[in-house]
Each structure stands twice: as structure tokens, then as C-alpha cells.
Scaffold this motif. Structure first.
Motif, PDB file in Angstrom:
ATOM      1  N   THR A   1       0.842  -1.176   0.000  1.00  0.00           N
ATOM      2  CA  THR A   1       0.000   0.000   0.000  1.00  0.00           C
ATOM      3  C   THR A   1       0.879   1.228   0.000  1.00  0.00           C
ATOM      4  O   THR A   1       0.466   2.299  -0.355  1.00  0.00           O
ATOM      5  CB  THR A   1      -0.934   0.017   1.210  1.00  0.00           C
ATOM      6  OG1 THR A   1      -1.352  -1.295   1.466  1.00  0.00           O
ATOM      7  CG2 THR A   1      -2.128   0.874   0.935  1.00  0.00           C
TER       8      THR A   1
ATOM      9  N   ILE B   1       4.091   3.907   1.151  1.00  0.00           N
ATOM     10  CA  ILE B   1       4.174   5.070   2.015  1.00  0.00           C
ATOM     11  C   ILE B   1       3.613   6.288   1.303  1.00  0.00           C
ATOM     12  O   ILE B   1       3.144   7.221   1.912  1.00  0.00           O
ATOM     13  CB  ILE B   1       5.630   5.360   2.403  1.00  0.00           C
ATOM     14  CG1 ILE B   1       6.278   4.097   2.921  1.00  0.00           C
ATOM     15  CG2 ILE B   1       5.703   6.448   3.433  1.00  0.00           C
ATOM     16  CD1 ILE B   1       5.779   3.657   4.247  1.00  0.00           C
TER      17      ILE B   1
ATOM     18  N   PRO C   1       0.926   6.617  -1.144  1.00  0.00           N
ATOM     19  CA  PRO C   1      -0.142   6.101  -2.000  1.00  0.00           C
ATOM     20  C   PRO C   1      -0.673   7.118  -2.978  1.00  0.00           C
ATOM     21  O   PRO C   1      -1.250   6.759  -3.993  1.00  0.00           O
ATOM     22  CB  PRO C   1      -1.218   5.664  -1.017  1.00  0.00           C
ATOM     23  CG  PRO C   1      -0.915   6.372   0.236  1.00  0.00           C
ATOM     24  CD  PRO C   1       0.559   6.603   0.263  1.00  0.00           C
ATOM     25  N   GLU C   2      -0.483   8.408  -2.680  1.00  0.00           N
ATOM     26  CA  GLU C   2      -0.998   9.377  -3.647  1.00  0.00           C
ATOM     27  C   GLU C   2      -0.229   9.323  -4.942  1.00  0.00           C
ATOM     28  O   GLU C   2      -0.598   9.928  -5.920  1.00  0.00           O
ATOM     29  CB  GLU C   2      -0.947  10.800  -3.087  1.00  0.00           C
ATOM     30  CG  GLU C   2       0.450  11.288  -2.761  1.00  0.00           C
ATOM     31  CD  GLU C   2       0.755  11.145  -1.293  1.00  0.00           C
ATOM     32  OE1 GLU C   2       0.735  10.015  -0.826  1.00  0.00           O
ATOM     33  OE2 GLU C   2       1.009  12.148  -0.640  1.00  0.00           O
ATOM     34  N   TYR C   3       0.858   8.572  -4.955  1.00  0.00           N
ATOM     35  CA  TYR C   3       1.578   8.402  -6.204  1.00  0.00           C
ATOM     36  C   TYR C   3       1.327   7.030  -6.805  1.00  0.00           C
ATOM     37  O   TYR C   3       2.123   6.522  -7.562  1.00  0.00           O
ATOM     38  CB  TYR C   3       3.069   8.638  -5.977  1.00  0.00           C
ATOM     39  CG  TYR C   3       3.347  10.022  -5.446  1.00  0.00           C
ATOM     40  CD1 TYR C   3       4.158  10.200  -4.344  1.00  0.00           C
ATOM     41  CD2 TYR C   3       2.767  11.141  -6.021  1.00  0.00           C
ATOM     42  CE1 TYR C   3       4.399  11.463  -3.851  1.00  0.00           C
ATOM     43  CE2 TYR C   3       3.012  12.399  -5.531  1.00  0.00           C
ATOM     44  CZ  TYR C   3       3.824  12.557  -4.440  1.00  0.00           C
ATOM     45  OH  TYR C   3       4.071  13.808  -3.934  1.00  0.00           O
ATOM     46  N   GLY C   4       0.246   6.420  -6.408  1.00  0.00           N
ATOM     47  CA  GLY C   4      -0.153   5.209  -7.123  1.00  0.00           C
ATOM     48  C   GLY C   4       0.146   3.899  -6.425  1.00  0.00           C
ATOM     49  O   GLY C   4      -0.040   2.851  -7.006  1.00  0.00           O
ATOM     50  N   GLY C   5       0.606   3.936  -5.202  1.00  0.00           N
ATOM     51  CA  GLY C   5       0.853   2.662  -4.544  1.00  0.00           C
ATOM     52  C   GLY C   5      -0.470   2.004  -4.187  1.00  0.00           C
ATOM     53  O   GLY C   5      -1.315   2.626  -3.568  1.00  0.00           O
ATOM     54  N   ARG C   6      -0.665   0.796  -4.600  1.00  0.00           N
ATOM     55  CA  ARG C   6      -1.928   0.145  -4.306  1.00  0.00           C
ATOM     56  C   ARG C   6      -1.697  -1.240  -3.773  1.00  0.00           C
ATOM     57  O   ARG C   6      -0.769  -1.923  -4.206  1.00  0.00           O
ATOM     58  CB  ARG C   6      -2.793   0.084  -5.560  1.00  0.00           C
ATOM     59  CG  ARG C   6      -3.533   1.378  -5.787  1.00  0.00           C
ATOM     60  CD  ARG C   6      -4.318   1.382  -7.064  1.00  0.00           C
ATOM     61  NE  ARG C   6      -4.928   0.108  -7.312  1.00  0.00           N
ATOM     62  CZ  ARG C   6      -4.670  -0.628  -8.394  1.00  0.00           C
ATOM     63  NH1 ARG C   6      -3.834  -0.206  -9.274  1.00  0.00           N
ATOM     64  NH2 ARG C   6      -5.256  -1.773  -8.557  1.00  0.00           N
TER      65      ARG C   6
ATOM     66  N   ILE D   1      -5.513  10.857  -1.737  1.00  0.00           N
ATOM     67  CA  ILE D   1      -4.616   9.776  -1.373  1.00  0.00           C
ATOM     68  C   ILE D   1      -5.356   8.449  -1.385  1.00  0.00           C
ATOM     69  O   ILE D   1      -4.911   7.477  -1.975  1.00  0.00           O
ATOM     70  CB  ILE D   1      -4.043  10.034   0.029  1.00  0.00           C
ATOM     71  CG1 ILE D   1      -3.135  11.259  -0.026  1.00  0.00           C
ATOM     72  CG2 ILE D   1      -3.267   8.829   0.517  1.00  0.00           C
ATOM     73  CD1 ILE D   1      -2.792  11.816   1.319  1.00  0.00           C
TER      74      ILE D   1
ATOM     75  N   ALA E   1      -6.276   7.375  -4.788  1.00  0.00           N
ATOM     76  CA  ALA E   1      -5.204   6.788  -5.572  1.00  0.00           C
ATOM     77  C   ALA E   1      -4.990   5.320  -5.218  1.00  0.00           C
ATOM     78  O   ALA E   1      -4.640   4.528  -6.053  1.00  0.00           O
ATOM     79  CB  ALA E   1      -3.911   7.579  -5.338  1.00  0.00           C
ATOM     80  N   THR E   2      -5.188   5.007  -3.983  1.00  0.00           N
ATOM     81  CA  THR E   2      -4.934   3.618  -3.623  1.00  0.00           C
ATOM     82  C   THR E   2      -6.131   2.745  -3.904  1.00  0.00           C
ATOM     83  O   THR E   2      -6.011   1.541  -3.957  1.00  0.00           O
ATOM     84  CB  THR E   2      -4.660   3.475  -2.125  1.00  0.00           C
ATOM     85  OG1 THR E   2      -5.813   3.925  -1.419  1.00  0.00           O
ATOM     86  CG2 THR E   2      -3.467   4.287  -1.726  1.00  0.00           C
TER      87      THR E   2
ATOM     88  N   THR F   1      -2.483  -1.101   7.040  1.00  0.00           N
ATOM     89  CA  THR F   1      -1.303  -0.293   6.809  1.00  0.00           C
ATOM     90  C   THR F   1      -1.345   0.943   7.646  1.00  0.00           C
ATOM     91  O   THR F   1      -0.366   1.409   8.182  1.00  0.00           O
ATOM     92  CB  THR F   1      -1.232   0.169   5.378  1.00  0.00           C
ATOM     93  OG1 THR F   1      -2.321   1.060   5.178  1.00  0.00           O
ATOM     94  CG2 THR F   1      -1.370  -0.962   4.441  1.00  0.00           C
TER      95      THR F   1
ATOM     96  N   LEU G   1      -1.156   3.675   6.892  1.00  0.00           N
ATOM     97  CA  LEU G   1      -0.040   4.540   6.569  1.00  0.00           C
ATOM     98  C   LEU G   1      -0.528   5.926   6.220  1.00  0.00           C
ATOM     99  O   LEU G   1       0.139   6.648   5.520  1.00  0.00           O
ATOM    100  CB  LEU G   1       0.703   3.946   5.374  1.00  0.00           C
ATOM    101  CG  LEU G   1       1.325   2.603   5.685  1.00  0.00           C
ATOM    102  CD1 LEU G   1       2.141   2.147   4.510  1.00  0.00           C
ATOM    103  CD2 LEU G   1       2.236   2.731   6.884  1.00  0.00           C
TER     104      LEU G   1
ATOM    105  N   GLN H   1      -5.564   6.479 -12.358  1.00  0.00           N
ATOM    106  CA  GLN H   1      -6.773   6.392 -11.545  1.00  0.00           C
ATOM    107  C   GLN H   1      -7.818   7.395 -11.989  1.00  0.00           C
ATOM    108  O   GLN H   1      -9.003   7.240 -11.704  1.00  0.00           O
ATOM    109  CB  GLN H   1      -6.476   6.658 -10.065  1.00  0.00           C
ATOM    110  CG  GLN H   1      -5.516   5.683  -9.427  1.00  0.00           C
ATOM    111  CD  GLN H   1      -4.112   6.220  -9.436  1.00  0.00           C
ATOM    112  OE1 GLN H   1      -3.634   6.731 -10.449  1.00  0.00           O
ATOM    113  NE2 GLN H   1      -3.438   6.119  -8.310  1.00  0.00           N
TER     114      GLN H   1
ATOM    115  N   VAL I   1       8.612   7.945  -9.909  1.00  0.00           N
ATOM    116  CA  VAL I   1       7.647   8.214  -8.849  1.00  0.00           C
ATOM    117  C   VAL I   1       8.220   7.893  -7.481  1.00  0.00           C
ATOM    118  O   VAL I   1       7.933   8.569  -6.494  1.00  0.00           O
ATOM    119  CB  VAL I   1       6.351   7.402  -9.095  1.00  0.00           C
ATOM    120  CG1 VAL I   1       5.454   7.443  -7.880  1.00  0.00           C
ATOM    121  CG2 VAL I   1       5.613   7.934 -10.298  1.00  0.00           C
TER     122      VAL I   1
END
Lengths: 304, 275, 447
Positions: A236, A238, A240-245, C7, C10-11, C19, C21, C207, C258
Motif C-alpha cells: 500500500t 508510504i 499512496p498518492e503516487y499510485g501505490g496500491r 490519497i 489513488a490507492t 497499513t 499509513l 486512476q 515516482v
């Protein structure tokens, strides 16, 4: 039953009652309930609606992610477990050679396995960062081109395996104890016969500790089927706004347990999730059965 | 002999290299806890930061109610330890010392349950606790340990089997009740095993993430594992504080390990090797 | 706090239990508020999802309510939106008022988690005309309103004027169509000698592909027939365009790049640091830039449309306040909620967040004046023209999210082609929706 047998039976049950009670309440009951849920559409808030085998049908025949998640889980098992065993054994073998500072080495190798999963995951996401992490920094100083680790679908599972390898201390300790139980006499006899280290390893040590290897193998396989928390936290990401899913780049780290979690707690489909859990159970039973059947290489001490 | 010392050099070299690699992440964690966010993000990384920022530790303790979480975690861990010691020893005694019909079947059944993925029983168990109105209490986290944990039962059963039957048989002939045998003979002779259960039970409760996650709702009841999450601010990750909190969380475990090294190792061995 | 939305957006996750996080909590909850009720005073718990200064402000507002309404005392608590709420409702101990993301509203609402607010709204005389365009239907799947919007966001393309000038482009007249957008992007991109990316001119985040689908003339879903329309030719064209951009940069390069991005809400944001020359972002970024990079010279592009005679559109996102089933006193909860969403309070809250208030009356409230006349104006006008559209409200919200993002990612990385992938996605979503409706007992007749 004789009177004494009856007495023993009563006492036996009495003493075992905590477990029996726990088993009925927390295992048996839930297993039955969970099977029933798997035949329903259930979102926990409303009553379950019976839908027969529909969940299973969709899961096995229509869900495009089913095979992929199984593949991911099996990948972790097929590569992760042997690597862990080999590393743990190697470390144990090294430590078993009457070195000084044994305590120090043992501590350094064991401690990582007691660090909480959350901390490990967060720490390693950072360590594996392709640009700033220390792994790639190290590789860079050696002049090696560094992979993208968790950002690269081809390297994400190896990244997870690497993280797991940091925690082999547990397994190492077991191997170490096993090694120390190999009778010295066997080694001495072999030395007299002129065997070198490697030969002794292959012909004496490995067979002697094969029960230990077997135990660790089974434990490792069971754990790999249920592998979840670490991969969830790590993928997920650190940022996520950059695309971590969750499930990593392009679903490359979407392991079965993670997909199950998504269905249970994000799609509110407890029924479907229960069906997934049962399929997982059946598959893991099958795998364990295969391992058991092919465990002829295990020598128990009693047979010598 | 030259060959032997050659061997040994390789061995030491491998061990030191291995130690270095294993220790590196720890070092990273600790030094990150002593840096500012900005320092952490520099590349190439700073292996020996100066100046040292102890403030992260102070801030970590106040950013989240660290002490409260610590207290919660302690209570839960201590209760679980007590529960496990009691229940596992009782059941292990039954599985090892009392010859009753169906005993071995039950034992193997217990082993089989270790194969069960937790996801299978997770939701129904939650429903059980909900019906009992015990969500958002510590009960779901503590009660199961009083009803036996398979791993510890297994472990203590192995320990008990290592104690000569003659002792308990003699006591039985003398007219002692099972309870007396259990309390006066088996338990005192299994101190190492019990210490092992104590250590592992405490450790597992300490780091448990899943169960507090599902069952604890009110923030004031959170445990340390849950608390660690809260360093992720919505817009920025407080790395320094997070690493500081992680270090703080690992510290008691490290101390415990040093104190009880023997017990740790003994326990793993016995749990893994015999039977 | 709606960048928070971004945020999570995006996930594709509704919460971060595991998480965790994401969210920084200021835990203002005092220990164990008893659930016992005073005879004279009604005590309610309110779960909100804003931390930092935003959360603080909200809790101050709650304090004002408490002071002016001695009969109803509300206790606010920060929480991470997600299955925590679900577990609380399922566990029988829900909060009295809670916050949820927009895609969760119909999912949980139709499942029976929340109390419908239609009657309350009618009594308060709030109807579609009181809201900004498209806001009344926002989050509504059936005809039941399960929640009220808190504060709204809309997305645009921010661009760095300094970089434009540096590249020889006119900073005051940014690209107005697809081709010039692409051209500018190419000219603003920088690579180092090894070919590694140093700056990306423009790349749409996958997304938010649906925004581009709209601007290419496509649509996602038809509310009336309850059919998905994802495999329309316009959508395919849109995805082909996006995929071609990703091909230019290379997905691997992009991902590694990224990974070098700094924290979003810090001076290291990649847009401030010139790693991205143009970026899709929400209107709250205006206040972020003021805080983190006040010297940044930036401009706004309200997306571009390829359809002649159709102005560009953008995404409306946000969160909702709901009253969960199991709330101890729904009337009191509504009293609090209606106060919270009234124009005066809504204006102040939206102003603090640099969001757009849902009610028209709040726009004109003096408390919002400063924000209204700032660079936010372009966003507000965008709303007023009805160009801000939300994602379709679906009872399979998270499922839609996960599947959609999954396919979009695969398309952008070149693993599949839009012509093949979109029909598959459509089929899967439709199947899931139909199944879900069947289970919910919603058929053509009784919906």
C-alpha cells in the motif's frame, strides 16, 4: 470401560476442558458457520441470503484474479520457503563450527525475527526504495544496476522474499539446535574415514536433521499460504498518492489472503470471502498431503 | 593445519558478512530515528548522522499517547501470558499424563487445527463476540488464550513427556489426585518449558496486529502495534518519529530476549524437534 | 482534508487498517466515553476523518455547537475511514454521526448501514435547487439519500509557469486542446544522459482516466438503465491516448521516477520541485502551495475536451456525513448534522479546507468571501457551470474502484489493449452489479 478407565476419562476430559471448550466455540462452530456463509451473500449488517454454490462458481470460473492470486501465493511459497530454509541452515551450519562470539552472531541473526511486522514492513519499504534505499545504495557502490524492487512488477515478489529472509533467525535457531544434536561419534567416524566437510554434511548431517528440515518445511508452507500483513503494509506504500496500491504494481503482489481481505472488508462480501477461505484451506491441505507423501527422505532417529 | 585455518577464515568471513547484512536494517532504523525527515531523504544516505536528534523520541512519546498504548499492550500481554500458562499446562497434562480414551485423537485434531487459515474462522468469531457485546473491549483479545493455544499445548506436552513417567506413576499409586500430580510434580519440573511459554506468549501478544485491529474501536484502547500506524499523517510521514517509536517498541523485546535467551532457544527446540 | 481523499482515491482503498499509513491522528478523545445517557442531556459521538489543522477547526465547530445546544453534546473523534466503521456498525456500537468517502456511501447505504435522510431533508426544506449542480444526485444510487455531502473537490491541471517560460512556451496561454497539451508535455520533459527521467511534462494518472473518458465524449454508466458503458469507442480512444503517453515515458521509468517523489504536503512535493511540469490535482492544492511553496508561479488548466461544442469536464469528489443504523438518537443527530451543514458553518469549514461548499447559499456567505475571490474562483465557476461530475454512485463502489484501477494500470503499462480490456471490465462490473442488486432485493419493480 473399567472403573479406572472411567476415572481417567473423566479426569482427562476435565483437564482438557479449556481446549475442548475453546475448540467448540472458536473452531468447530465458526468452521460450520463459515461454510454456511460461503453459501450465502452476506455483508455482516444484514442477514445472510442463501445463494448455494454461486460464490464458488464465480470464484473458480469467472474471477480473473483467482488464478493470479494463487500464482502469487505459490510463487512466494516455491521460492520463499526453500530460500529461507537454505539461508537458515547455512547460518546454523556456520555457527555450529565452534566459533567464538557465538552469542553475538546468534543474537544478530535472531533479533530481526522478533521485530513487529508493522515495523519490518515500513522499514523495508524504505530500504527497498529504488532511489533512496540503502539496498540500492549498496548495489550502486558495487557498480551493479539496481532493480526497481517494489515498483517493478517483475521484482516486487523477490523484494518481499528478501524482506522475509531478514527474519530467518527463528528457523536458524531450530536448525542450530538440531545440528548440535547430531552425535559427535558419527562425525568422528567419518573423519577417520577421510571424509571432508562437504561429504560429512551430505551424508551425515543432512539425514540426521531431516526431521527438523521437514518441520520447518511444513511450517513455512503453512505460513506462506496465510501470508498477508506484511505484503499489505508494504504494497500500500508510504506514498499512496503516487499510485501505490495494495497488491503491488499490476497485481504482482496480490496474494490470495490479500484478495480475500479485499472481498471481506472492502467489498463487504463476507460470503465470497468465506468461500475463498475454504478453497484456500483445501488447496493447502492438498499441498501438505503431497509433501507428507513424498517425505521418504526424512530419517527418524528411532530407525537408525 | 593450514586447511583447517583456511576453512575457519572463510567461516568467519561469511559470518561477519552475514551479520553486517542482517544488522544493517537495524542500524538504519535506529539512525533514522535520530534524524530529521529531511535528512532521511537525502541520497546518498547518511550512515552516521550528525547532529543526533534525540527529540524524535520525545516527540514520538507525545505525538501519540504512547504510554497509554504501552499500558494497554502490557495488560493484554500479561493477561494472555497468564491464560496461556494456565490453560496450556492443564491441557498438556491431560494429553501427556492421563491415559484416557480418545486422547490421541484429540491431540491430532488439535494439530490439524493449526493448519486452518485464520480467515476461515475470523468472521464467525467476530459475530460471536458481537452477539456477546464484547466488541471494543479487551475480552476478544484475552479470552481465547484461557481456552488453550495449540502451539503452547503442543510445546508443553513435549516437555511433560520428557519427565519420567515413574514419578507421576509413583505419586498416583501413593494416592495423589491428578491435580496434586499436576501442581506438585509436573509444573515445578517444567520450569524451563513454562518460561518458554511465558516468553513466547508475551512476545506474540506484544506484536499482535490483527486482533487489536479488528476488535478495538476506541482510540484509547489501542495497542502499540496499532499506535505505530498513527505516525502517518495525512500529508506527510513522520519518519523520524515512526522509527523512534518502532525502536522503542522493539526494545523491551530485545531486553527480554537477552534475559531469556536460553528459554527462547530451548522452547523453539522442544517445540520443533521432538515428537 | 480532501487531499486525503486524493490519497485514498489513488490507492483505491477505503481505509488503512492494516497499513494505517495515512492518517495522523490528533486524539482528542478522552477515555471511554460512557454510553450511558443522562436523562437531560443527549450525548452523541461523531467520527470524522480530518486531522491536522483541518480536524482542529472541525472540532472547534463542534465545540460551538455544544455551547449553543446544551441539550445535545457531541463528542468528536478522529478515525480512519474504512472497515472500522463497518466493524462498529456490525458490532452494534456505531457512532451517532460518521464520515464516509463518496464511493462508500451507496455501497454501505444500500446494504443497510445508514439511516435514510430523505424525510429530514424534506423537513429542513432542502432540495436539489439548494445545491450546486450535480450535487443532489451525488452519491445517490436509488432514491434514498443516505448521507449529506461535507465539502466538495474538483480537479484541474496545475502547471508551472516558470517552466513554461523556460521551455519557450507562453505561460499565459496554456494548451487548450489535446494535441497542444501533448506537445507541451513533450517539450517540458527532461531526461538525463542515461535516459532516466528528470522531469515529466505531463502524464495523466491512471486512476483518473475517467476524467479523460468524459472529455473524449464517453461515459461510464447509465443511471436509468443501470448499464455500464465503459467499452464505448470514445473511452477506447481516450485510453489509447493515455496509454500512448505512458509508452513515451515507459512505465518502468515512470514508476522509478515516482519513487523519488517527496512528501505530498511538504516543500518536497514533486510539483514544487519541478519534477512534474503539469499535474492533475485538486483545488486544495492552492492552499498547499501557499503554505509550502508560496513563490511558485503556477497556472490552471480546466482540462481539455476533444468533443466540439462540449466544454471540458472534471471530477467531483468528496465525503459524506451519515447517521449509522444503531444511532442512539437519530433526531438529535440530525439536529447536529443540519447545523453543521447549514450555510454559515459549511462556508467556514469549506474555507478552512479550501474546498467548495455544497450549498449555493454557503458560496455567498461572507465567511467564504476570501476564498471565493481567490484563485478558487475558477474552480467555483466550474462547479456553477455544471462541469464537475462525480463518479457514478454504485452499490459496488469499492469493487468498481479496484477493478477499474486494476484495468487502467494494466492498460497504461501496455499489458493489455483498451479494445480488449474495456469490454472485459464492462462485463465484469455489469455482472457484479446485477448480482449485487439481486442480493439486495432491488429489482426493476421495487427500486
Amino acid at each position: 470401560m473399567t472403573r479406572q478407565e472411567r476415572l481417567h476419562f473423566k479426569n482427562g476430559l476435565l483437564f482438557a476442558s479449556p481446549w475442548i471448550l475453546g475448540f467448540c466455540i472458536f473452531t468447530l462452530g465458526p468452521i460450520v458457520a463459515s461454510f454456511y456463509y460461503s453459501l450465502c451473500s452476506y455483508n455482516v449488517v444484514r442477514e445472510p441470503i442463501f445463494i448455494g454454490l454461486e460464490n464458488y462458481r464465480i470464484l473458480l470460473f469467472e474471477d480473473p484474479h483467482f488464478l493470479k492470486t494463487l500464482y502469487n501465493t505459490l510463487y512466494m511459497m516455491v521460492f520463499g520457503v526453500p530460500l529461507s530454509l537454505v539461508l537458515a541452515f547455512s547460518l546454523a551450519a556456520l555457527l555450529n563450527t565452534d566459533v567464538r562470539f557465538l552469542s553475538f552472531f546468534r543474537t544478530v541473526f535472531y533479533l530481526p525475527s522478533v521485530v513487529p511486522v508493522v515495523a519490518v514492513a515500513i522499514l523495508w519499504v524504505w530500504i527497498l526504495n529504488p532511489e533512496y534505499g540503502c539496498i540500492n545504495a549498496l548495489l550502486a557502490t558495487l557498480g551493479v544496476n539496481s532493480p526497481g524492487w517494489l515498483t517493478d512488477p517483475a521484482w516486487s515478489k523477490p523484494a518481499l522474499i528478501l524482506t522475509n529472509l531478514w527474519g530467518v533467525g527463528n528457523i536458524m535457531i531450530i536448525f542450530l539446535a538440531g545440528l548440535q544434536q547430531v552425535p559427535q561419534s558419527l562425525h568422528e567416524a567419518a573423519l577417520v574415514d577421510g571424509a571432508n566437510r562437504l561429504q560429512r554434511l551430505w551424508n551425515i548431517t543432512l539425514p540426521c536433521i531431516s526431521p527438523v528440515i521437514f518441520f520447518n518445511l511444513i511450517m513455512g508452507v503453512i505460513a506462506s499460504f496465510q501470508y498477508f500483513t506484511q505484503v499489505y503494509i508494504m504494497t500500500t506504500g508510504i506514498s499512496p498518492e503516487y499510485g501505490g496500491r495494495a497488491g503491488g504494481p499490476e497485481g504482482s503482489t496480490l496474494v490470495y489472503a490479500l484478495y480475500l481481505y479485499q472481498h471481506a472488508f472492502q467489498h463487504f462480501q463476507m460470503g465470497y470471502a468465506s468461500a475463498m477461505a475454504w478453497i484456500l484451506f483445501l488447496i493447502s491441505l492438498a499441498v501438505i498431503y503431497v509433501i507428507l507423501k513424498t517425505s521418504g527422505w526424512v530419517h527418524y532417529a528411532e530407525e537408525r | 593445519m593450514p586447511r583447517k585455518s583456511n576453512d575457519r577464515t572463510w567461516i568467519y568471513a561469511a559470518l561477519f558478512a552475514g551479520s553486517f547484512l542482517f544488522f544493517l536494517p537495524f542500524w538504519w532504523m535506529v539512525i533514522s530515528s535520530l534524524k530529521t525527515n529531511h535528512q532521511i531523504f537525502t541520497f546518498p544516505p547518511d550512515w552516521f548522522p550528525w547532529p543526533i536528534r534525540w527529540r524524535n523520541y520525545l516527540e514520538a512519546l507525545t505525538f501519540i499517547p504512547f504510554l497509554r498504548y504501552l499500558w494497554n499492550t502490557l495488560i493484554i500481554s500479561a493477561a494472555n501470558t497468564l491464560g496461556n500458562v494456565l490453560s496450556a499446562s492443564l491441557v498438556a497434562y491431560s494429553f501427556s499424563r492421563i491415559p484416557w480414551r480418545g486422547r490421541d485423537a484429540c491431540f491430532y485434531l488439535m494439530l490439524a487445527t493449526m493448519l486452518l487459515p485464520p480467515q476461515v474462522t475470523m468472521i464467525p468469531v467476530f459475530v460471536i463476540f458481537r452477539t456477546l457485546r464484547l466488541i471494543d473491549t479487551f475480552a476478544p483479545l484475552i479470552v481465547p488464550s484461557f481456552l488453550g493455544t495449540s502451539f503452547f499445548i503442543f510445546l508443553l506436552r513435549q516437555f511433560f513427556r520428557g519427565i519420567p513417567e515413574a514419578l507421576s506413576e509413583a505419586a498416583r499409586i501413593d494416592g495423589c489426585s491428578e491435580w496434586q500430580i499436576y501442581a506438585r510434580i509436573m509444573m515445578p519440573l517444567s520450569i524451563t518449558g513454562l518460561v518458554t511459554v511465558v516468553v513466547f506468549s508475551f512476545l506474540w501478544s506484544w506484536v499482535d496486529y490483527l486482533n487489536p485491529l479488528i476488535y478495538l474501536q476506541s482510540p484509547e484502547k489501542f495497542t502499540l502495534s496499532l499506535g505505530l500506524q498513527q505516525f502517518q499523517s495525512s500529508h506527510a510521514l513522520e519518519w523520524g518519529m515512526l522509527m523512534a517509536a518502532s525502536t522503542l517498541m522493539v526494545l523491551p523485546v530485545v531486553v527480554l530476549f537477552f534475559i531469556a535467551q536460553r528459554a527462547f532457544i530451548r522452547g523453539i527446540i522442544t517445540g520443533g524437534l521432538k515428537g | 482534508m480532501n487531499c486525503l481523499y486524493r490519497i485514498f482515491d489513488a490507492t483505491g482503498l477505503t481505509h488503512h487498517q492494516r497499513t494505517g499509513l495515512m492518517i495522523f491522528t490528533i486524539l482528542l478523545v478522552t477515555s471511554g466515553c460512557g454510553r450511558q445517557q443522562d436523562d437531560s442531556v443527549i450525548r452523541l459521538t461523531f467520527w470524522h476523518a480530518w486531522g491536522g489543522y483541518e480536524g482542529k477547526f472541525l472540532e472547534e465547530l463542534v465545540g460551538e455547537f455544544n455551547n449553543t445546544h446544551p441539550q445535545i453534546q457531541v463528542k468528536p473523534a478522529f478515525f480512519i475511514i474504512g472497515d472500522k466503521l463497518m466493524a462498529a456498525i456490525a458490532g452494534g456500537i456505531p457512532p451517532d454521526i460518521a464520515t464516509v468517502w463518496d464511493w462508500m456511501l451507496p455501497t454501505m447505504g444500500e446494504a443497510g448501514c445508514f439511516i435514510p435522510l430523505n424525510d429530514y431533508l424534506q423537513r429542513a426544506e432542502l432540495g436539489p435547487e439548494d445545491y450546486l449542480p450535480n450535487v443532489w444526485e451525488y452519491g445517490m444510487f436509488s432514491d434514498k439519500k443516505y448521507g449529506v455531502p461535507t465539502a466538495l473537490n474538483v480537479w484541474m491541471i496545475f502547471y508551472n509557469k516558470g517552466l513554461f517560460t523556460e521551455a519557450g512556451l507562453d505561460a499565459e496561454s496554456p494548451p487548450g486542446d489535446i494535441d497542444s497539451l501533448r506537445e507541451c508535455a513533450a517539450r517540458l520533459t527532461r531526461r538525463d544522459d542515461a535516459g532516466k527521467l528528470e522531469r515529466i511534462g505531463f502524464i495523466p494518472e491512471f486512476q483518473y482516466s475517467y476524467i479523460w473518458m468524459w472529455n473524449f465524449g464517453g461515459d461510464l454508466y447509465d443511471r436509468h438503465t443501470r448499464q455500464f458503458l465503459i467499452d464505448s469507442p470514445q473511452n477506447v480512444e481516450a485510453m489509447n491516448w493515455i496509454a500512448s503517453l505512458y509508452r513515451e515515458y515507459g512505465m518502468d521509468n515512470y514508476r522509478r521516477f515516482v519513487a523519488t517523489f517527496g512528501e505530498y504536503d511538504s516543500p518536497n512535493n514533486p510539483f514544487y520541485r519541478e519534477k512534474l511540469a503539469m499535474r492533475e490535482d485538486g483545488q486544495w492544492q492552492i492552499s498547499f502551495i501557499q503554505r509550502n511553496a508560496p513563490d511558485l508561479d503556477y497556472g490552471l488548466i480546466p482540462f481539455v475536451s476533444t468533443v466540439p461544442n462540449q466544454k471540458s469536464q472534471s471530477a467531483m469528489t468528496g465525503s459524506f456525513w451519515v447517521i449509522p443504523q444503531g444511532c442512539r438518537n437519530a433526531d438529535a443527530a440530525w439536529t447536529f448534522l443540519s447545523w453543521l451543514i447549514s450555510p454559515a458553518q459549511s462556508a467556514r469549514f469549506a474555507a478552512t479546507l479550501y474546498n467548495v461548499p455544497p450549498l449555493r447559499a454557503a458560496l455567498n456567505d461572507p465567511a467564504y468571501a476570501d476564498v471565493y475571490h481567490s484563485r478558487m474562483r475558477i474552480f467555483i465557476d466550474f462547479f456553477l457551470e455544471g462541469r464537475a461530475r462525480p463518479l457514478p454512485a454504485l452499490p459496488i463502489g469499492q469493487f468498481f474502484y479496484n477493478e477499474f484501477n486494476n484495468i487502467m494500470e494494466n492498460i497504461c503499462s501496455g499489458a493489455v489493449e483498451p479494445e480488449k480490456a474495456l469490454p472485459v471490465l464492462n462485463h465484469r462490473l455489469q455482472g457484479e452489479l446485477d448480482r449485487s442488486l439481486r442480493h439486495l432485493g432491488i429489482t426493476e419493480e421495487n427500486s
